[in-house]
Design an enzyme around this catalytic site. Sequence first.
Site: not given
Length: 340
Positions: A125, A150, A154
Amino acid sequence: MKNILITGGAGFIGSHTAVELTVAGYGVVIADNLSNSDTTSLEGIEKITGRKILFYKADCCDKKQMQKIFGENKIDGAIHFAAFKAVGESVQKPLMYYYNNLTSFTTLLEVMAESGGGNVVFSSSATVYGQADVLPVTEETPRKTAASPYGNTKQVCEDILQDAVRAHSDLQGIILRYFNPIGAHPSALIGESPRGIPNNLVPFITQTAAGIRRELQIFGNDYNTPDGTALRDYIDIMDLAAAHVSALKRMTDHQSAGTCEVFNVGTGNPLSVMELVVKFQEVNKVNLKYSITGRREGDVEAIWADTSLANKVLGWKARRSIEETLANAWAWEKKLRRII
Ligand code: UDP
């Protein structure tokens, strides 16, 4: 025919990617624990493609289940989507996020390495860039310390893949850094259906237009941007799905096991929240109730992609217009809510 395992294939990005891969002639195997999706998307994929999808209700953290899939099928490559993705929830439940997102990916890679390797696409992302100092961001733009667990998963998963391909010479990887995926398949048979109150802008807009939410809140109009609202790079979900086909093709055409390339997947065009809200209303001829509220914690002011590397190396480019994309998003929501 090459068979590709799509983990998290019942979800938003996974289901659209399953369609594009099937259309491109790949055999698709989906593994999904349905923790944030259901089998409706699988029916949609089958209707669109006219092909039966091989589906395993399986948790990627469970090595035995993954071994079963690899034992029963010849898997040539995998695209890993299976992950928790709610930024706010990850702050509340960091251990759950780290456990799930890291274990599922390491388990997949372990099972692949034990089964003779293959090509892996990891869905990363733009969040890894944080608020970049220079815009647009290239793949060389330094990653910033993640603003949430989160975001950190990634970054760590990117590192895991880089290390894994270095150590396992029959593994090859591509990391795709997505910007803001929006829209739906033009058939309106698959699309985004978040559980509960949507976190993301476009599902919140479509649900507000459908009368499910009272009004959209625009998080901040005091940013240092032309109209004061935040800038993002919104990419059509089908364009994004097509990037996965290009990534797999790249790895097949340029067999170079032990390497892992990184690509930005965006349009290269920044759009403000307000511009998007106005466009949605214009394109779909609906009125949207909205108000301006304070900034949302953790949001960056502006980010958009330099996509020249993906354009050149993958031969991929975003093609759909924002108008087309917003029309598809609304068509999907209307179909879901049975709005004529
Ligand atoms: N946003 C907003 N209202 C909402 C949801 C999002 O104003 O109800 C804004 C958000 O602050 C950001 C942009 O829309 O500037 C895109 O947010 P989204 O959550 O879709 O994606 P992000 O860029 O945060 O990953």
